[in-house]
Structure formats: C-alpha cells, structure tokens
Design a protein around this motif. Structure first.
Motif, PDB file in Angstrom:
ATOM      1  N   HIS A  33      -0.220   8.736  -0.277  1.00 43.04           N
ATOM      2  CA  HIS A  33       1.064   8.319  -0.840  1.00 43.04           C
ATOM      3  C   HIS A  33       1.174   8.674  -2.327  1.00 43.04           C
ATOM      4  O   HIS A  33       2.190   8.389  -2.966  1.00 43.04           O
ATOM      5  CB  HIS A  33       1.228   6.800  -0.651  1.00 43.04           C
ATOM      6  N   THR A  90     -10.926   5.787   5.428  1.00 49.98           N
ATOM      7  CA  THR A  90     -10.460   4.568   4.769  1.00 49.98           C
ATOM      8  C   THR A  90     -11.684   3.778   4.328  1.00 49.98           C
ATOM      9  O   THR A  90     -12.600   3.555   5.117  1.00 49.98           O
ATOM     10  CB  THR A  90      -9.615   3.707   5.715  1.00 49.98           C
ATOM     11  N   THR A 132      -7.724  14.204  -0.461  1.00 50.10           N
ATOM     12  CA  THR A 132      -7.269  13.430   0.690  1.00 50.10           C
ATOM     13  C   THR A 132      -8.038  13.828   1.938  1.00 50.10           C
ATOM     14  O   THR A 132      -8.497  14.961   2.093  1.00 50.10           O
ATOM     15  CB  THR A 132      -5.766  13.649   0.933  1.00 50.10           C
ATOM     16  N   ASN A 167      -8.129   8.625   2.752  1.00 50.40           N
ATOM     17  CA  ASN A 167      -6.692   8.375   2.880  1.00 50.40           C
ATOM     18  C   ASN A 167      -6.323   7.017   2.286  1.00 50.40           C
ATOM     19  O   ASN A 167      -5.149   6.753   2.036  1.00 50.40           O
ATOM     20  CB  ASN A 167      -6.236   8.466   4.336  1.00 50.40           C
ATOM     21  N   LEU A 168      -7.330   6.167   2.041  1.00 47.57           N
ATOM     22  CA  LEU A 168      -7.091   4.869   1.417  1.00 47.57           C
ATOM     23  C   LEU A 168      -8.423   4.303   0.949  1.00 47.57           C
ATOM     24  O   LEU A 168      -9.429   4.409   1.664  1.00 47.57           O
ATOM     25  CB  LEU A 168      -6.445   3.903   2.416  1.00 47.57           C
ATOM     26  N   ALA A 207      -5.107   0.342   8.266  1.00 47.85           N
ATOM     27  CA  ALA A 207      -5.747   1.663   8.357  1.00 47.85           C
ATOM     28  C   ALA A 207      -5.670   2.222   9.774  1.00 47.85           C
ATOM     29  O   ALA A 207      -5.454   3.426   9.975  1.00 47.85           O
ATOM     30  CB  ALA A 207      -7.204   1.567   7.907  1.00 47.85           C
ATOM     31  N   TYR A 221      -6.288  -5.139   5.933  1.00 46.24           N
ATOM     32  CA  TYR A 221      -6.413  -3.742   5.515  1.00 46.24           C
ATOM     33  C   TYR A 221      -6.934  -2.884   6.668  1.00 46.24           C
ATOM     34  O   TYR A 221      -6.498  -1.742   6.846  1.00 46.24           O
ATOM     35  CB  TYR A 221      -7.341  -3.625   4.306  1.00 46.24           C
ATOM     36  N   LEU A 274       0.804  -1.223   0.000  1.00 44.69           N
ATOM     37  CA  LEU A 274       0.000   0.000   0.000  1.00 44.69           C
ATOM     38  C   LEU A 274       0.837   1.274   0.000  1.00 44.69           C
ATOM     39  O   LEU A 274       0.325   2.350  -0.289  1.00 44.69           O
ATOM     40  CB  LEU A 274      -0.946  -0.007   1.207  1.00 44.69           C
ATOM     41  N   LYS A 275       2.112   1.153   0.349  1.00 45.26           N
ATOM     42  CA  LYS A 275       2.994   2.318   0.382  1.00 45.26           C
ATOM     43  C   LYS A 275       4.337   1.974  -0.277  1.00 45.26           C
ATOM     44  O   LYS A 275       5.399   2.177   0.305  1.00 45.26           O
ATOM     45  CB  LYS A 275       3.206   2.744   1.836  1.00 45.26           C
ATOM     46  N   ASN A 327      -4.235   5.136  -2.851  1.00 46.43           N
ATOM     47  CA  ASN A 327      -3.647   5.657  -1.621  1.00 46.43           C
ATOM     48  C   ASN A 327      -3.297   7.121  -1.879  1.00 46.43           C
ATOM     49  O   ASN A 327      -2.162   7.450  -2.228  1.00 46.43           O
ATOM     50  CB  ASN A 327      -2.403   4.860  -1.222  1.00 46.43           C
ATOM     51  N   GLN A 341      -2.554   4.128  10.581  1.00 46.09           N
ATOM     52  CA  GLN A 341      -2.232   5.347   9.845  1.00 46.09           C
ATOM     53  C   GLN A 341      -2.721   6.579  10.601  1.00 46.09           C
ATOM     54  O   GLN A 341      -3.878   6.637  11.017  1.00 46.09           O
ATOM     55  CB  GLN A 341      -2.867   5.310   8.450  1.00 46.09           C
TER      56      GLN A 341
END
Length: 709
Positions: free
Chosen positions: A144, A163, A159, A185-186, A205, A201, A13-14, A141, A208
C-alpha cells in the motif's frame, strides 16, 4: 457514500488518509521519524501533519488539531507523550478517526486499578476503532506504500509474500531492515495490543492475495478464540504460519494433584496447539527467517527428501551429520539417476546423494549443472540443494551462481543454495539468486531446520488431519456429566474404572467390598492373583499411605489384606485383578485456561516425573495424531520389544489414546484433572490400572484433598 472496507483492519492497515498528530521537524524525535518515514514510502493518500508549532512540514500543510482537518481520516498516528495521550485519543475519536496508532507506553507512574491503558482501550473499543499499540513501533505496508513507524529507515522495502507480525519491535526490525532476501507485504509491531491483537493481524494477512506465509513472534496470545479461528482459516487456505514463541517457561503446577500437572507446562500446551493446526514452531530468529524464506518460495516441495550437490567431501560429511541430528531425510535416488551422476563425475567420486561433485575442476559448470539437474528430476527428490560457502571474491562462486540459475529455470521444484557459515560475505550473490527464485539459506543447522519445517508442513497439508472437530458422542456421556457436575470430591477408584470402561478403555476386573464377610466371594469372582486398594473417598495417591496390597494369591490373603486396609484407612476396599505389561505408560489431562483440554501420553509408572517423556495433543485425537505422538516419545522403541521380548500391542495403545481423547472431549468442561497411571502395555493389549479423576467443581477443594494424602 463511503465504500465499506473489505476487512475491519482496512482503515488501520490500508488507510486512504492519515493524520499525524505530534509530527515534528526535531531530529531524532518520534514525531520526526514518523513523518520522515512516510516521505519515501510512496503513500498516495492524503497526509495531514498536526502540530500547532508549524505552518508546513515536509511540503504538507500543518494543522493545529485534528478537529481542524477538512475531512475525517481513516487513521490517526499519535506521537504524543502519556500525559496528554488520553485527551488526544478522545479528540481523534471525536473527530471521526477510524483507526489509531499509539507509540507511547500508555503507562503512568503510581497507577493502581484505574490504568491509562485500560481507559484508552475502552475509548477505542466503545468507538469500534482498531488500534496498533500502545507501546508499539507501528507497521510497514509496502503493498500500500505506507509506513506508520517510529524508527526512521530511509531505504526501500522490497515487496513480496511474507507477513511478519511481532510483539517485539526489536525482533521485527531485525528481519525487516537487515535481509534483502526477505520480501514483505506487511510487517507489524503489535505492542500491547490494547484493542487489536495478533489474531486480528493474522486474519487480515490471510485475506490478502499477496500473502504466501505468515511469521509471528509471540510473547502471549491475547485472543485465544480469534487466534484459533485464524489458524483454521490458514489451514483452509494452505497458508503456512511460522511462530517463534517467547517466554517458554514450564508451568510449575505446585498445586496439581496429578502427575500430569507436574510434567506438562506452558511450552508443551503451545506446541500441542501448534501441531494441531500445522503451525511451524521455531526456536530462534535465524530459524524463523530461514523457514519463512523457504515457505515463500513459489515452487512447492514435492514428496521425498533432499538431494544435494557439494564441492567438498568435508561439507558432505557435515551436512549428513547435521541432517541426521535434525531428522531431515535425503532422497533415495534411483539407479537411473546414479548412472547420470557416474557419467559426469570424475574418477574416484561416488554417485551417491548427497553428491561431492568437485574432482579436478575440469569443466566444473557442466558437471555441477548435469548432476544437479539429474537429482532434481529424480522422483524421490522433494527439493534440491547446492551447498557451498559462497564468497563474492571468487570467480568460481560466480560460476556456481550461474549454474544454479540455469538449473532453477529447468525445474518446478525448489532449489536452495546453502552456506554452512552464516556470516555474510556474499550479499550480492544472495540477492541475485533470490531474484531468480532460488532460496538462499545460511548456517547448516538453521537451514536444515527450515527444510525439516517445510517438509513437516508439506506432510501436514497432505494428511489433512488438521480437523477432528467432531466425534460421535459417547452414549454414556450425559450420565457422566450428571455424576461430575457439582461434585466436590474425586471419583472413587471404582467410579474411575466404570468411567474408563464406558469409553472403551480396558480396566481390570474389580469389586468393592465394605466388610470382611464379603471379601472371599468377591475375590474369587475377580480371580487371583489380585490387588486390594483402599477405596475411601479423599485418598488420592493410595500407595503413599500404604493403601495398596499386591500379589494376593488366595481368599485367606484377601481377607487379611482387607482387615489391614480397613483398620488403617477405612472399610471401603477395592479388589481388582493383577495386570501385567512390558511397558508402563500414563495418560493425563491438561486443562489450559486459554485453549481448553489437552491429553497427555507418557512413559509412566513410579518414574513418570523423573522421565518426563511425554507428548501432548489437543482434543479430540484421531488415530494418525495418536500414532505420531506415541512414535515421538523418546522411549518409543521400548514398545517394539527389548532384548528379544515380543513387541507391545501399539495399535491397542493408539486406540486407547484416541478413546481417552474422546472422553476428555465429551466431559472436559466438568473435569479438572485426570491421571491414569500406570497404563500397562503388553503384546496382548492395554489395561489401565490406576486412575485419579478430579471433577472441575472439586478443584476449589484441592487443598483439602492434598491434606488427605
């Protein structure tokens, strides 16, 4: 030396580098959408398109295979068909890719036991590689600057703190691409979850710092243990989780021996699980979006109810009606607040919450602002609402927007602008308000459900009842484990009474007799009136086979009842005191393969399967949870006394439910089913009259048991 990732999903994811296997210039292909999505995303890492047909793609040098890359990559996105998927997966893993995104279905025609998806999953698991998919749309994402997604979407994604994890790609896109108020944010389309599940997931989340709320669309929970662990983490961090559970079909229970199995289905189990951990369960996508919008608000709900200002008497009546239907309370505003309202409202308007503030329209901005400020400042206001069906065509409504922006700057409570009609003709207004920290909700029902959901979560956090993991084990627990362990038949009635009594659940006085000579003495010891029941092993629902005789008034009748039962069904008979009550309840056990033991309370007796008035709780149960579950029964008012009858002993019923939960928490792994019905509740207490208790090891003999009754 490579820096160790902060989370196991960071390479997925990043990632710092991406190989795009199957990247293409052919329009409307997955390989083309995949790489074009990456162009506007702002990704700052290394990008390596892989396709032997090209020298360059969209400015990036294109490589023939992943093995030709100058470095190992964090993520390989596989845009290849099923016929080569296994080979490409092996190549990516051999080249050191630390994560995979698989768009293909991983399904082949005429598959039998050796399935492609299972082979892919094994390859990834053996290599310790997280996988998004197969059969997914990928993920966004925005924090990111990354899009690993199939459907091309050229617009930027704002953003924020939401999530969104969805097992349905279409339901993911519905919110991700269509509503500027939602800021992510995701956002992940999880697909088949061959390796990496929704629980993974969710855990990511919660780690984060940007995450304010997590919304999930779930068809199935593939990692129950991991899911529960993530929910506990959400509780610890006070991050709300909102779930739209799909496929809520009731489990038939055609082989269940107890009434419990016939009335408690999959949906009830999920709801009980969600309640236990403060998860907000919603019914549709509109409610999911509205609830998520509200819970992402930076200003937390205060104690109390809604305070609302409207510009219409008709809308005032509408919101009051719907709020009543949905169980949403209005604030009980103070006399001081009412005086401020009265000083601002035109003649004929009443200073009551909710407030219809439109009179002559004279100086309306000041009237609305002063009334809304007074309501927001009231001690019983949890959040404020400005209700109007906004239109960008009306300058009046631009004034409403400015009023709300002014009020929002002056309060630390959430402010909502709500429209009763959900069709958008106010997108610009909604975006302006949202950017001012004001929550804009559309549609009366979904908006009020979102508010109720936010209040429920607020109360859950305040009560801190999310944990009763431990309770003192009963001193007789080990004895009963030894009785249940390996047992191939149901407990007899007297054994059931003894078990319940050991756990503090009131049962009638009772005695077992095996010959007519013993009946008179035993009956006198138990006391009249009494009931005689067959106690022969294997007869489960006794009344179905004429195995119960009631209202025995003396020793002679007791002997006669014994002779009848022993002749028809066998010599073992239980004599017990007759119990009475004003309400017939039932307690039951539901065993779920994924999440373990749950206990049910219901209005019961002979009507249990018709009424289906039940509530389910995950074990163990504490007094607060028991009290709320009982209050949530549709017929709960019966316990308050009907037509002048004295109220039932509800505290004793609460205690009985708690003790039953402790019994199941101690012994659940050795139990298949429990049905305690009826449980009679009166003003003087609670008594469990009949029980059916089936050990876990007897479940395999259930067909024989069914024949026995």
């Amino acid at each position: 030396m490579l820096k160790k990732p902060d989370h196991s999903l960071d390479p997925l994811l990043k990632p710092r580098s991406i190989a795009m296997i199957g990247a293409s210039r052919r329009r409307n292909s997955v390989g083309n959408d995949m790489i074009r999505n990456l162009v506007p995303s702002g990704f700052s890492g290394k990008v390596y398109p892989i396709n032997p047909s090209y020298e360059k793609l969209y400015g990036w040098p294109c490589y023939k295979s992943i093995g030709d890359l100058p470095e190992t990559v964090d993520m390989a996105v596989l845009s290849v068909p099923n016929r080569v998927l296994e080979a490409v997966t092996k190549e990516a893993i051999a080249a050191g890719a630390r994560s995979l995104v698989i768009f293909a279905s991983a399904e082949e025609e005429d598959e039998l036991d050796d399935r492609l998806r299972d082979r892919i999953a094994k390859l990834a698991r053996d290599a310790g590689v997280p996988v998004c998919g197969a059969n997914c749309m990928g993920f966004f994402n925005p924090i990111h600057g990354l899009r690993a997604f199939t459907a091309f979407h050229p617009e930027p994604i704002a953003t924020g703190g939401l999530t969104y994890i969805a097992q349905s790609g279409s339901l993911l896109q519905a919110l991700l691409f269509n509503d500027e108020r939602l800021r992510f944010n995701l956002a992940v389309s999880t697909g088949q979850e061959l390796v990496t599940t929704a629980a993974d997931y969710l855990d990511y989340a919660l780690e984060q710092p940007e995450t304010k709320c997590v919304a999930l669309v779930l068809e199935a929970i593939r990692d129950p243990e991991g899911f529960v662990a993530a929910l506990k983490k959400a509780n610890e961090r006070n991050i709300p989780v909102v779930v739209l559970k799909l496929g809520r079909t009731e489990a038939g229970a055609s082989f269940a021996l107890s009434h419990t199995g016939a009335i408690a289905g999959d949906a009830e189990v999920y709801e009980a699980l969600f309640r236990r951990f403060g998860v907000i369960s919603v019914r549709d996508l509109n409610e999911l979006a509205a609830t998520s919008l509200l819970l992402c608000c930076d200003k937390p709900l205060a104690p109390g109810g809604i305070s609302a200002v409207l510009d219409s008497g008709g809308e005032r009546e509408l919101i009051v009606d719907v709020a009543s239907d949905e169980g949403v309370p209005f604030a009980d505003i103070s006399e001081a607040t009412k005086k401020v309202l009265e000083a601002n409202l035109d003649t004929g308007l009443t200073p009551e919450n909710p407030v219809d503030a439109w009179g002559t329209g004279r100086d309306f901005e000041a009237v609305f602002e002063n009334c809304l400020l007074a309501l927001m400042a009231d001690d019983d206001t949890a959040l404020g609402m400005f209700v109007a069906d906004l239109s960008e065509e009306l300058d009046l409504h631009a004034g409403y927007v400015e009023v709300c922006q002014s009020v929002a700057r002056a309060t630390d409570k959430p402010l909502i602008v709500m429209t009763n009609y959900s069709a958008w003709s106010h997108r610009k207004h909604a975006v302006r308000l949202s950017r001012s920290g004001i929550v804009v909700l559309d549609g009366t029902v979904s908006s009020l459900r979102a508010i109720r959901n936010a209040m429920t979560y607020r109360d859950f956090v305040a009560q801190k009842d999310m944990v009763e993991e431990d309770h003192p084990e009963n001193s007789r627990a080990e004895y009963w484990r030894s009785v249940l362990r390996g047992r191939q038949d149901a407990l007899t009635e007297d054994e059931g009474y003894s078990l319940l009594r050991d756990y503090g659940i009131q049962v009638p006085e009772f005695a077992i007799v095996t010959s007519a000579d013993d009946v008179a003495a035993a009956a006198c010891k138990v006391g009249f009136p009494l009931v005689a029941k067959t106690a022969e092993p294997g007869i489960l629902h006794k009344s179905d086979v004429g195995g119960v005789i009631l209202n025995i008034a003396n020793a002679g009748e007791a002997v006669e009842a014994y002779r009848t039962l022993s002749t028809n069904l066998g010599p073992r008979v239980l004599l017990s005191g007759m119990a009475s009550g004003d309400a017939e309840m039932a307690l039951g056990l539901v065993q779920d393969e994924q999440f373990g033991s749950f206990v049910m309370i219901a209005f019961g007796g002979v009507w249990i399967e018709i009424l289906k008035d039940s509530q389910l709780s995950m074990v163990p149960v504490n007094a607060d949870v028991a009290s709320r579950r009982i209050a949530d029964l549709k017929m709960a008012k019966v316990l308050e006394g009907v037509r002048g009858a004295d109220p039932c002993d509800v505290p004793a019923l609460i205690e009985t439910y708690v003790r039953f939960g402790h019994l199941v928490a101690d012994l659940g792994e050795h139990l298949s089913e429990i049905d305690i019905n009826p449980v009679l509740v009166s003003p003087s207490g609670v008594v469990a009259v009949d029980s059916l208790i089936i050990p876990a090891d007897a479940a395999s003999s259930s067909e024989d048991m069914n024949h026995a009754h």
